[in-house]
Design a protein around this motif. Structure first.
Motif, PDB file in Angstrom:
ATOM      1  N   GLN A 170      -5.909  15.359  15.725  1.00  0.00           N
ATOM      2  CA  GLN A 170      -5.376  14.251  16.523  1.00  0.00           C
ATOM      3  C   GLN A 170      -4.939  13.095  15.622  1.00  0.00           C
ATOM      4  OE1 GLN A 170      -9.013  14.536  19.405  1.00  0.00           O
ATOM      5  NE2 GLN A 170      -7.463  13.320  20.448  1.00  0.00           N
ATOM      6  N   ARG A 171      -5.737  12.808  14.605  1.00  0.00           N
ATOM      7  CA  ARG A 171      -5.482  11.640  13.764  1.00  0.00           C
ATOM      8  C   ARG A 171      -4.159  11.749  13.022  1.00  0.00           C
ATOM      9  NH1 ARG A 171      -7.642   7.212  12.125  1.00  0.00           N
ATOM     10  NH2 ARG A 171      -7.143   6.396  10.047  1.00  0.00           N
ATOM     11  N   ILE A 172      -3.819  12.938  12.574  1.00  0.00           N
ATOM     12  CA  ILE A 172      -2.620  13.067  11.746  1.00  0.00           C
ATOM     13  C   ILE A 172      -1.345  13.199  12.563  1.00  0.00           C
ATOM     14  CG2 ILE A 172      -3.992  14.083   9.890  1.00  0.00           C
ATOM     15  CD1 ILE A 172      -2.690  16.783  10.544  1.00  0.00           C
ATOM     16  N   GLU A 173      -1.455  13.187  13.870  1.00  0.00           N
ATOM     17  CA  GLU A 173      -0.264  13.343  14.706  1.00  0.00           C
ATOM     18  C   GLU A 173       0.783  12.267  14.414  1.00  0.00           C
ATOM     19  OE1 GLU A 173       1.002  13.644  19.454  1.00  0.00           O
ATOM     20  OE2 GLU A 173      -1.028  13.007  18.875  1.00  0.00           O
ATOM     21  N   ARG A 174       0.296  11.041  14.121  1.00  0.00           N
ATOM     22  CA  ARG A 174       1.239   9.930  13.965  1.00  0.00           C
ATOM     23  C   ARG A 174       1.488   9.570  12.494  1.00  0.00           C
ATOM     24  NH1 ARG A 174       0.734   4.896  17.706  1.00  0.00           N
ATOM     25  NH2 ARG A 174      -1.317   4.589  16.754  1.00  0.00           N
ATOM     26  N   VAL A 175       1.220  10.478  11.597  1.00  0.00           N
ATOM     27  CA  VAL A 175       1.488  10.206  10.187  1.00  0.00           C
ATOM     28  C   VAL A 175       2.963   9.883   9.933  1.00  0.00           C
ATOM     29  CG1 VAL A 175       1.512  11.233   7.867  1.00  0.00           C
ATOM     30  CG2 VAL A 175      -0.523  11.432   9.305  1.00  0.00           C
ATOM     31  N   PRO A 176       3.918  10.590  10.545  1.00  0.00           N
ATOM     32  CA  PRO A 176       5.323  10.206  10.325  1.00  0.00           C
ATOM     33  C   PRO A 176       5.625   8.769  10.750  1.00  0.00           C
ATOM     34  CG  PRO A 176       5.215  12.427  11.213  1.00  0.00           C
ATOM     35  CD  PRO A 176       3.820  11.858  11.300  1.00  0.00           C
ATOM     36  N   GLN A 177       5.075   8.320  11.888  1.00  0.00           N
ATOM     37  CA  GLN A 177       5.283   6.928  12.309  1.00  0.00           C
ATOM     38  C   GLN A 177       4.633   5.942  11.341  1.00  0.00           C
ATOM     39  OE1 GLN A 177       4.445   9.598  14.290  1.00  0.00           O
ATOM     40  NE2 GLN A 177       4.416   8.938  16.440  1.00  0.00           N
ATOM     41  N   TYR A 178       3.488   6.351  10.795  1.00  0.00           N
ATOM     42  CA  TYR A 178       2.775   5.496   9.843  1.00  0.00           C
ATOM     43  C   TYR A 178       3.652   5.195   8.628  1.00  0.00           C
ATOM     44  CZ  TYR A 178      -0.862   4.158   6.440  1.00  0.00           C
ATOM     45  OH  TYR A 178      -1.605   3.503   5.493  1.00  0.00           O
ATOM     46  N   TYR A 179       4.236   6.250   8.055  1.00  0.00           N
ATOM     47  CA  TYR A 179       5.037   6.034   6.851  1.00  0.00           C
ATOM     48  C   TYR A 179       6.396   5.415   7.165  1.00  0.00           C
ATOM     49  CZ  TYR A 179       1.534   8.164   3.913  1.00  0.00           C
ATOM     50  OH  TYR A 179       0.353   8.418   3.231  1.00  0.00           O
ATOM     51  N   ALA A 180       6.885   5.602   8.374  1.00  0.00           N
ATOM     52  CA  ALA A 180       8.097   4.888   8.773  1.00  0.00           C
ATOM     53  C   ALA A 180       7.833   3.385   8.803  1.00  0.00           C
ATOM     54  CB  ALA A 180       8.576   5.380  10.137  1.00  0.00           C
ATOM     55  N   ALA A 181       6.665   2.993   9.320  1.00  0.00           N
ATOM     56  CA  ALA A 181       6.292   1.572   9.336  1.00  0.00           C
ATOM     57  C   ALA A 181       6.119   1.045   7.926  1.00  0.00           C
ATOM     58  CB  ALA A 181       5.013   1.382  10.149  1.00  0.00           C
ATOM     59  N   ALA A 182       5.519   1.856   7.045  1.00  0.00           N
ATOM     60  CA  ALA A 182       5.326   1.435   5.664  1.00  0.00           C
ATOM     61  C   ALA A 182       6.667   1.140   4.987  1.00  0.00           C
ATOM     62  CB  ALA A 182       4.563   2.512   4.893  1.00  0.00           C
ATOM     63  N   LYS A 183       7.620   2.021   5.179  1.00  0.00           N
ATOM     64  CA  LYS A 183       8.946   1.794   4.593  1.00  0.00           C
ATOM     65  C   LYS A 183       9.565   0.502   5.124  1.00  0.00           C
ATOM     66  CE  LYS A 183       9.989   6.734   4.151  1.00  0.00           C
ATOM     67  NZ  LYS A 183      10.851   7.847   4.662  1.00  0.00           N
ATOM     68  N   ALA A 184       9.398   0.262   6.418  1.00  0.00           N
ATOM     69  CA  ALA A 184       9.981  -0.943   7.016  1.00  0.00           C
ATOM     70  C   ALA A 184       9.318  -2.211   6.496  1.00  0.00           C
ATOM     71  CB  ALA A 184       9.856  -0.871   8.541  1.00  0.00           C
ATOM     72  N   ASN A 185       8.067  -2.114   6.099  1.00  0.00           N
ATOM     73  CA  ASN A 185       7.332  -3.291   5.627  1.00  0.00           C
ATOM     74  C   ASN A 185       7.738  -3.718   4.216  1.00  0.00           C
ATOM     75  OD1 ASN A 185       5.830  -3.399   7.968  1.00  0.00           O
ATOM     76  ND2 ASN A 185       4.009  -2.426   7.093  1.00  0.00           N
ATOM     77  N   ILE A 186       8.020  -2.754   3.357  1.00  0.00           N
ATOM     78  CA  ILE A 186       8.177  -3.051   1.932  1.00  0.00           C
ATOM     79  C   ILE A 186       9.508  -3.755   1.661  1.00  0.00           C
ATOM     80  CG2 ILE A 186       8.352  -2.057  -0.378  1.00  0.00           C
ATOM     81  CD1 ILE A 186       5.538  -2.028   0.835  1.00  0.00           C
ATOM     82  N   ALA A 187       9.384  -4.916   1.022  1.00  0.00           N
ATOM     83  CA  ALA A 187      10.562  -5.690   0.612  1.00  0.00           C
ATOM     84  C   ALA A 187      10.201  -6.440  -0.666  1.00  0.00           C
ATOM     85  CB  ALA A 187      10.988  -6.664   1.712  1.00  0.00           C
ATOM     86  N   GLY A 188      10.944  -6.206  -1.733  1.00  0.00           N
ATOM     87  CA  GLY A 188      10.652  -6.879  -2.993  1.00  0.00           C
ATOM     88  C   GLY A 188       9.334  -6.476  -3.604  1.00  0.00           C
ATOM     89  N   PRO A 189       9.071  -5.177  -3.773  1.00  0.00           N
ATOM     90  CA  PRO A 189       7.786  -4.751  -4.342  1.00  0.00           C
ATOM     91  C   PRO A 189       7.724  -4.981  -5.844  1.00  0.00           C
ATOM     92  CG  PRO A 189       9.203  -2.856  -4.069  1.00  0.00           C
ATOM     93  CD  PRO A 189       9.946  -4.036  -3.473  1.00  0.00           C
ATOM     94  N   THR A 190       6.520  -4.931  -6.387  1.00  0.00           N
ATOM     95  CA  THR A 190       6.375  -4.935  -7.838  1.00  0.00           C
ATOM     96  C   THR A 190       6.579  -3.509  -8.336  1.00  0.00           C
ATOM     97  OG1 THR A 190       4.030  -4.371  -8.101  1.00  0.00           O
ATOM     98  CG2 THR A 190       4.548  -6.660  -7.522  1.00  0.00           C
ATOM     99  N   ALA A 191       7.122  -3.387  -9.528  1.00  0.00           N
ATOM    100  CA  ALA A 191       7.336  -2.059 -10.108  1.00  0.00           C
ATOM    101  C   ALA A 191       6.007  -1.350 -10.334  1.00  0.00           C
ATOM    102  CB  ALA A 191       8.108  -2.191 -11.416  1.00  0.00           C
ATOM    103  N   GLU A 192       4.989  -2.118 -10.732  1.00  0.00           N
ATOM    104  CA  GLU A 192       3.685  -1.532 -11.030  1.00  0.00           C
ATOM    105  C   GLU A 192       3.051  -0.911  -9.785  1.00  0.00           C
ATOM    106  OE1 GLU A 192       4.770  -4.459 -14.074  1.00  0.00           O
ATOM    107  OE2 GLU A 192       4.678  -4.562 -11.878  1.00  0.00           O
ATOM    108  N   HIS A 193       3.173  -1.572  -8.650  1.00  0.00           N
ATOM    109  CA  HIS A 193       2.564  -1.041  -7.436  1.00  0.00           C
ATOM    110  C   HIS A 193       3.366   0.106  -6.843  1.00  0.00           C
ATOM    111  CE1 HIS A 193       0.417  -4.937  -7.728  1.00  0.00           C
ATOM    112  NE2 HIS A 193      -0.578  -4.218  -7.246  1.00  0.00           N
ATOM    113  N   VAL A 194       4.661   0.127  -7.088  1.00  0.00           N
ATOM    114  CA  VAL A 194       5.456   1.290  -6.704  1.00  0.00           C
ATOM    115  C   VAL A 194       4.992   2.513  -7.495  1.00  0.00           C
ATOM    116  CG1 VAL A 194       7.760   2.325  -6.763  1.00  0.00           C
ATOM    117  CG2 VAL A 194       7.477  -0.022  -5.949  1.00  0.00           C
ATOM    118  N   ASP A 195       4.797   2.332  -8.796  1.00  0.00           N
ATOM    119  CA  ASP A 195       4.329   3.441  -9.639  1.00  0.00           C
ATOM    120  C   ASP A 195       2.971   3.954  -9.148  1.00  0.00           C
ATOM    121  OD1 ASP A 195       6.587   3.021 -11.155  1.00  0.00           O
ATOM    122  OD2 ASP A 195       5.541   2.013 -12.803  1.00  0.00           O
TER     123      ASP A 195
END
Length: 610
Positions: A170-195
């Motif tokens: 049940q928990r992993i059902e919404r993993v695609p939505q989770y990472y879609a939200a993550a992509k929408a959140n990221i703006a101007g990241p540090t290179a180190e944290h991307v790595d």
């Protein structure tokens, strides 16, 4: 040396653990009594306890992630989606919670509740600050990883195998939505944290591998459930792989443009983060200066030992005039004594029961023989952050679950890198590491914390107290005779303790003063005598975290000061074991708060007649 329930960032815990909108304050049908009287204080305390419990329960109910890490699994099947709507709800609840807490005058509360009030206010205020000011949800993609909670559910026998598998399904059902939200959140990241996010997200795939599919096939789930589960695993893997691919695109874009956000957070954010995370009576600048002073004092003590040992080990070698050079030569000579590469994990397993025996023999504090420490290789999804060892402890709702001592294997190291690592964790230092991580350090402290009667203190743990206790435990064990007072052990302890001190110096100097990599390497290699592998890992770590590296020295200094103050105040009545048990009984509260609590209690309650 990071020690929390697995590896969930503080800001994400704050967002998902304390954000609850639309929940009404608890109804508290408690009759008032005249303020200032004992009955009146008891009534206020009862009202506050009800509000505190209500706030925590509502937060846990809304945050399956925080619940899972706390050992509470009734909502574990739900995955929180970290999108803008959720952030707005979090912000609204934090403000509502502060309004509920503002109804109480802390000075009218008994000491234990006064500390709980302080912890709750700090946590909700920091929740707002993290979201509105620090905003690492937008620039640190390593915040986003679904593997930790899934792995914990799969590896913790809180229910039978089939029940846990259905929860994960049940928990992993919404993993695609989770990472879609993550992509929408990221703006101007540090290179180190991307790595870092790329490394850890690739590691997350190991949780959704053939091993999980094999468990499904061997389970009691029917054919339809198994088929659905495998479909969701496929979708989760595709979402993680898509996230990694997106991050790799960001990595390339930042490398080409050169406009990545700096990993240095600057003086203003640093002081604010230090105040919220550490909760010390020091400011960040004051703590930095004390660390500089302690570094110089350590050099003096280590030099005395080096001069003492020189005839034993380097009699035919001229002693340099420069004290750092001669200390470094002695440490370099002694560091050649270490375990073989393939014996590193086994040696840690061998030492843990020996440490438990020493604590028991010298009656230093209470232990729990029914709760063994499990040494394991660090799971892949937890690797890459720069820490070679850590402890994963269960939360207060599941205190009988396993506590894991995670040790990163040396498989990825070249022979040269492995030798450097093993020289760093040589015969003497490895023992101090096991005290710190295991007994009577983190493992022992967290066992006591889970027995604290205050759910607030157990759940809202203070990192400086937790880390500080482990550092304090190292020195205390040597003071009590562990290592037989060998000067070699004390010299290597000095080298190890310099890590704690230079952690604090390095973190502040890098993020506030702009220390360069070359300057950092000089501090770590020449002044702290660290091997190259350790220094390189620390430089990586200081670019990926902020303030946390100061927690070790801050907590250690405050705990040691408190012990010496209690010795002076109590004289012959002071008993070390009683002090330790009493100190640990308050849970993961800030050291300054524990000091208040200990002084508020009658001496006879702390040191009862034998």
């Amino acid at each position: 040396m990071r020690h929390a329930p697995l590896s969930l960032s503080l800001s994400l815990i704050l967002a998902t653990g304390l954000g609850l909108a639309g929940c009404q304050p608890a109804t508290l049908p408690v009759a008032d009594a005249p303020p200032g009287t004992e009955a009146g204080q008891g009534t206020v305390a009862a009202r506050f306890d009800a509000v505190a419990e209500s706030l925590l329960m509502r937060a846990l109910e809304r945050s399956p992630e925080w619940s899972i890490y706390s050992g509470r699994y009734d909502n574990a099947a739900t995955l929180t989606i970290p999108d803008a709507t959720r952030r707005a709800d979090d912000l609204a609840f934090a403000k509502s919670a502060l309004a509920e807490l503002a109804a109480f005058d802390p000075q009218q509360l008994p000491a234990p509740q006064r500390i709980d009030h302080m912890l709750l206010v700090n946590r909700f205020e920091s929740s707002i600050w993290y979201q509105q000011q620090f905003r690492d949800w937008a620039w640190d993609p390593s915040n986003y990883n679904v593997a930790g909670t899934v792995a914990l559910l799969l590896n913790t026998p809180y229910a039978d195998e089939d029940a846990r598998l259905r929860t994960v399904m049940q928990r992993i059902e919404r993993v695609p939505q989770y990472y879609a939200a993550a992509k929408a959140n990221i703006a101007g990241p540090t290179a180190e944290h991307v790595d870092l996010a790329i490394v850890q997200s690739r590691g997350a795939l190991s949780v959704f591998d053939d091993g999980l599919r094999g468990r499904i096939a061997a389970s009691g789930l029917d054919a339809a459930e198994q088929a659905l589960f495998n479909q969701r695993i496929n979708a989760a893997r595709a979402a993680i792989e898509g996230w990694v691919g997106w991050l790799e695109g960001e990595q390339q874009r930042l490398a080409a443009s050169g406009d990545a956000r700096s990993f240095r957070i600057g003086a203003d954010l640093y002081e604010q983060k230090f105040a919220y995370d550490i909760q010390s009576h020091y400011s960040a600048a004051e703590l930095y200066q004390r660390a500089v002073d302690e570094k110089n004092a350590l050099h003096g003590r280590m030099d005395e030992i080096t001069v003492q040992l020189w005839p034993k080990y380097l009699a035919g070698t001229a002693m340099p005039d420069d004290r750092l050079e001669r200390i470094g030569m002695m440490i370099d000579h002694l560091s050649a004594r270490h375990v073989e590469r393939g014996e590193f994990v086994d040696e840690i397993k061998r030492q843990i029961p020996l440490l438990a025996g020493f604590v028991r023999e010298h009656d230093l504090l209470d232990q729990d023989e029914s709760r063994p420490l499990v040494v394991r290789e660090t799971p892949e999804y937890m690797r890459g952050g720069g820490a070679g060892a850590s402890v994963s402890a269960p939360g207060p709702f599941n205190p009988t679950a396993n506590t894991y001592y995670n040790v990163s294997p040396l498989d990825a190291y070249t022979d040269e890198q492995a030798e450097s690592f093993l020289r760093e964790y040589n015969h003497w230092v490895l023992q101090v590491l096991n005290i710190h991580e295991g007994i009577p350090g983190h493992y022992t402290q967290l066992l006591h914390a889970n027995k604290s009667p205050s759910l607030v203190k157990s759940l809202l743990g203070n990192g400086a107290m937790i880390e500080g206790w482990a550092v304090y435990a190292e020195r205390m064990m040597l003071e009590q005779g562990y290592g037989n007072q060998e000067p070699e052990m004390w010299l290597m302890y000095g080298k190890w303790n310099l890590r704690v001190v230079t952690n604090a110096i390095l973190d502040y100097a890098v993020h506030v003063q702009g220390m360069t990599e070359a300057q950092a390497m000089d501090l770590l290699r020449r002044e702290a005598f660290q091997e190259e592998t350790e220094a390189v890992n620390k430089w990586r770590r200081v670019r990926l975290s902020q303030v946390q590296l100061t927690s070790y020295f801050t907590g250690y200094a405050e705990i040691h000061d408190l012990r010496e103050q209690r010795k002076a105040e109590l004289g012959e009545a002071f008993d070390l074991k009683t002090f330790h048990n009493r100190f640990l009984s308050y849970g993961n509260a800030p050291v300054s708060a524990i000091a208040q609590l200990m002084r508020a209690e009658p001496m006879r309650e702390q040191y009862p007649a034998q």
